[in-house]
Design a protein around this motif. Structure first.
Motif, PDB file in Angstrom:
ATOM      1  N   ASP A   1      55.619  58.243  31.478  1.00  0.00           N
ATOM      2  CA  ASP A   1      56.764  57.210  31.706  1.00  0.00           C
ATOM      3  C   ASP A   1      57.871  57.499  32.736  1.00  0.00           C
ATOM      4  OD1 ASP A   1      54.191  55.587  32.373  1.00  0.00           O
ATOM      5  OD2 ASP A   1      54.386  55.428  30.061  1.00  0.00           O
TER       6      ASP A   1
ATOM      7  N   GLU B   1      49.198  61.996  33.139  1.00  0.00           N
ATOM      8  CA  GLU B   1      48.606  61.160  32.476  1.00  0.00           C
ATOM      9  C   GLU B   1      46.945  61.419  32.482  1.00  0.00           C
ATOM     10  OE1 GLU B   1      50.166  57.115  34.640  1.00  0.00           O
ATOM     11  OE2 GLU B   1      48.853  55.857  32.396  1.00  0.00           O
TER      12      GLU B   1
ATOM     13  N   GLY C   1      56.610  45.647  36.508  1.00  0.00           N
ATOM     14  CA  GLY C   1      55.902  46.843  36.676  1.00  0.00           C
ATOM     15  C   GLY C   1      56.047  48.305  37.139  1.00  0.00           C
ATOM     16  N   SER C   2      57.290  49.234  36.514  1.00  0.00           N
ATOM     17  CA  SER C   2      56.722  50.197  36.856  1.00  0.00           C
ATOM     18  C   SER C   2      58.413  50.875  36.130  1.00  0.00           C
ATOM     19  CB  SER C   2      57.283  51.126  38.038  1.00  0.00           C
ATOM     20  OG  SER C   2      57.422  52.434  38.188  1.00  0.00           O
ATOM     21  N   ALA C   3      57.846  51.543  34.439  1.00  0.00           N
ATOM     22  CA  ALA C   3      59.157  52.003  33.731  1.00  0.00           C
ATOM     23  C   ALA C   3      59.781  53.599  34.097  1.00  0.00           C
ATOM     24  CB  ALA C   3      58.351  52.441  32.506  1.00  0.00           C
TER      25      ALA C   3
ATOM     26  N   ILE D   1      50.593  58.266  39.659  1.00  0.00           N
ATOM     27  CA  ILE D   1      50.961  57.190  40.035  1.00  0.00           C
ATOM     28  C   ILE D   1      51.606  55.536  38.978  1.00  0.00           C
ATOM     29  CG2 ILE D   1      50.613  54.514  41.135  1.00  0.00           C
ATOM     30  CD1 ILE D   1      48.568  56.109  42.509  1.00  0.00           C
ATOM     31  N   ASP D   2      53.208  55.324  38.935  1.00  0.00           N
ATOM     32  CA  ASP D   2      53.122  54.524  37.693  1.00  0.00           C
ATOM     33  C   ASP D   2      53.788  53.186  38.570  1.00  0.00           C
ATOM     34  OD1 ASP D   2      54.514  54.347  35.480  1.00  0.00           O
ATOM     35  OD2 ASP D   2      56.244  53.743  36.271  1.00  0.00           O
ATOM     36  N   GLY D   3      52.581  52.643  38.135  1.00  0.00           N
ATOM     37  CA  GLY D   3      52.850  50.832  38.307  1.00  0.00           C
ATOM     38  C   GLY D   3      51.732  51.120  39.204  1.00  0.00           C
ATOM     39  N   THR D   4      50.777  51.222  38.595  1.00  0.00           N
ATOM     40  CA  THR D   4      49.378  51.749  38.879  1.00  0.00           C
ATOM     41  C   THR D   4      48.602  49.983  39.200  1.00  0.00           C
ATOM     42  OG1 THR D   4      48.285  53.512  37.900  1.00  0.00           O
ATOM     43  CG2 THR D   4      46.257  52.064  38.853  1.00  0.00           C
TER      44      THR D   4
ATOM     45  N   GLU E   1      61.644  49.791  26.278  1.00  0.00           N
ATOM     46  CA  GLU E   1      59.953  49.770  26.055  1.00  0.00           C
ATOM     47  C   GLU E   1      59.249  50.293  25.133  1.00  0.00           C
ATOM     48  OE1 GLU E   1      57.414  50.413  30.054  1.00  0.00           O
ATOM     49  OE2 GLU E   1      55.911  49.522  28.932  1.00  0.00           O
TER      50      GLU E   1
ATOM     51  N   GLY F   1      53.813  45.613  29.508  1.00  0.00           N
ATOM     52  CA  GLY F   1      53.603  46.748  29.349  1.00  0.00           C
ATOM     53  C   GLY F   1      51.068  46.988  29.928  1.00  0.00           C
TER      54      GLY F   1
ATOM     55  N   GLU G   1      59.325  45.792  30.119  1.00  0.00           N
ATOM     56  CA  GLU G   1      58.289  45.574  30.753  1.00  0.00           C
ATOM     57  C   GLU G   1      56.583  44.818  29.541  1.00  0.00           C
ATOM     58  OE1 GLU G   1      56.499  46.099  33.623  1.00  0.00           O
ATOM     59  OE2 GLU G   1      58.426  46.703  34.162  1.00  0.00           O
TER      60      GLU G   1
HETATM   61  C1  IPD Z   1      52.534  52.077  32.710  1.00  0.00           C
HETATM   62  C2  IPD Z   1      53.386  51.105  34.203  1.00  0.00           C
HETATM   63  C3  IPD Z   1      53.973  49.585  33.203  1.00  0.00           C
HETATM   64  C4  IPD Z   1      54.572  49.905  31.862  1.00  0.00           C
HETATM   65  C5  IPD Z   1      53.405  50.584  31.308  1.00  0.00           C
HETATM   66  C6  IPD Z   1      53.698  51.650  31.923  1.00  0.00           C
HETATM   67  P1  IPD Z   1      51.505  53.630  34.633  1.00  0.00           P
HETATM   68  O1  IPD Z   1      52.328  53.256  33.814  1.00  0.00           O
HETATM   69  O2  IPD Z   1      54.893  52.240  34.088  1.00  0.00           O
HETATM   70  O3  IPD Z   1      55.101  49.151  34.517  1.00  0.00           O
HETATM   71  O4  IPD Z   1      54.428  49.360  30.991  1.00  0.00           O
HETATM   72  O5  IPD Z   1      54.107  50.916  29.865  1.00  0.00           O
HETATM   73  O6  IPD Z   1      52.383  52.807  31.005  1.00  0.00           O
HETATM   74  O7  IPD Z   1      49.630  53.251  33.783  1.00  0.00           O
HETATM   75  O8  IPD Z   1      51.190  51.711  36.042  1.00  0.00           O
HETATM   76  O9  IPD Z   1      51.140  54.461  34.909  1.00  0.00           O
END
Ligand code: IPD
Ligand code: CA
Length: 271
Positions: free
Chosen positions: A217, A68, A191-193, A90-93, A210, A162, A160
């Motif tokens: 993700d 990413e 908040g985390s895909a 980090i997913d769910g930054t 999503e 997004g 999400e």
């Molecule tokens: C995001 C999260 C979020 C989702 C976004 C992703 P990130 O990833 O997973 O829940 O809605 O589409 O891009 O920015 O936290 O790595």
């Protein structure tokens, strides 16, 4: 080539990455914006991605990466037949920035464009989801299975908001909520895909979709859901395209098809 060896190396790196996230989540963070003011990156995102890429490429110099944060700094994502690690450090930054303990590292390995293994690790509440092709999926070492739910009206749905401020994208999210909220058991957006997909894999939710996600993700979540007995398809129906920015996973094909019939579609820029 030994997938078992790659697995051991990756698992060790995923755990090291988890330690960084755990240590930093309740400390002040160095935060920067990416595509817009709700698309964030922290020093820890960069640190984790560097740790993972460094750890793999020092052992396997011919392996490739789609990360990413390396992609955000201008490198176009390119999926070839070479062994390729797809990394969301980090997913769910946004959750991580706020100290909400629902955040993870997500890593998948593809060889010849086929996903061989996936790891999703939330080190804050110690949830380690793993899948290997043909070997099932697990949570903290115990096998997991999707719920098998087939009916829309009994489904717990995840989606999400997004991380885009694009008005058309936000309208699609709101339109789909308007359509689906009255038709399902409940809707959750955590908040985390990657973790959403793992909730479907473990049977805690029944469906997740999503638009506007990226390959990092959902590459790991894809194999984890399928190995747990679920389905992962394009939200308009048909095969999943990992580079399309669109994903729908469910506990059964019947339920996935019900959701497909309801959704207002959105086609984001491809990865
Ligand atoms: C995001 C999260 C979020 C989702 C976004 C992703 P990130 O990833 O997973 O829940 O809605 O589409 O891009 O920015 O936290 O790595
Ligand atoms: Ca992500």
């Amino acid at each position: 080539m030994s997938l078992d060896e790659y697995y051991d190396v990756a698992l060790d790196l995923v755990k090291q990455a988890g330690a960084i996230i755990r240590e930093k989540i309740d400390r002040p963070k160095d935060i920067a914006m990416k595509s817009c003011d709700v698309d964030l990156v922290t020093e820890s995102d960069k640190q984790v991605e560097k740790l993972f890429i460094g750890g793999i490429s020092s052992r396997y110099p011919d392996h490739r990466f789609i990360g990413e944060e390396t992609t955000a700094s201008g490198l176009k994502a390119q999926l070839t037949d070479a062994p390729t690690w797809i990394i969301d450090p980090i997913d769910g930054t946004m959750n991580f920035v706020h100290g909400l303990p629902h955040t993870c590292i997500s890593v998948a390995l593809l060889v010849d464009k086929v996903t061989e293994m996936g790891f999703v690790y939330n080190p804050i509440i110690e949830q380690l989801f793993i899948a290997r092709r043909g070997q099932g999926a697990s949570l903290n070492g115990k096998p997991i299975k999707v719920s098998g739910e087939k009916e829309l009206k009994k489904a717990l749905l995840m989606t999400e908001m997004g991380t885009s401020r694009n008005p058309e994208k936000i309208k699609t999210v709101m339109d789909n909520l308007q359509i689906l909220v009255p038709k399902v058991h409940g809707v959750r957006t955590l908040g985390s895909a990657a973790l959403n997909m793992c909730m479907v894999a473990m049977g805690g939710a029944d469906v997740n979709f999503e638009f506007g996600v990226h390959v990092w993700d959902f590459a790991a979540g894809d194999i984890i859901v399928r190995e747990a007995g679920g389905v992962v398809i394009d939200p308009a129906g048909g095969s999943l395209d990992l580079m399309s920015g669109r994903v729908l996973c469910a506990s059964s094909m019947e339920l996935a098809n019900e959701i497909v019939k309801q959704l207002v579609q959105y086609y984001p820029e491809r990865d």
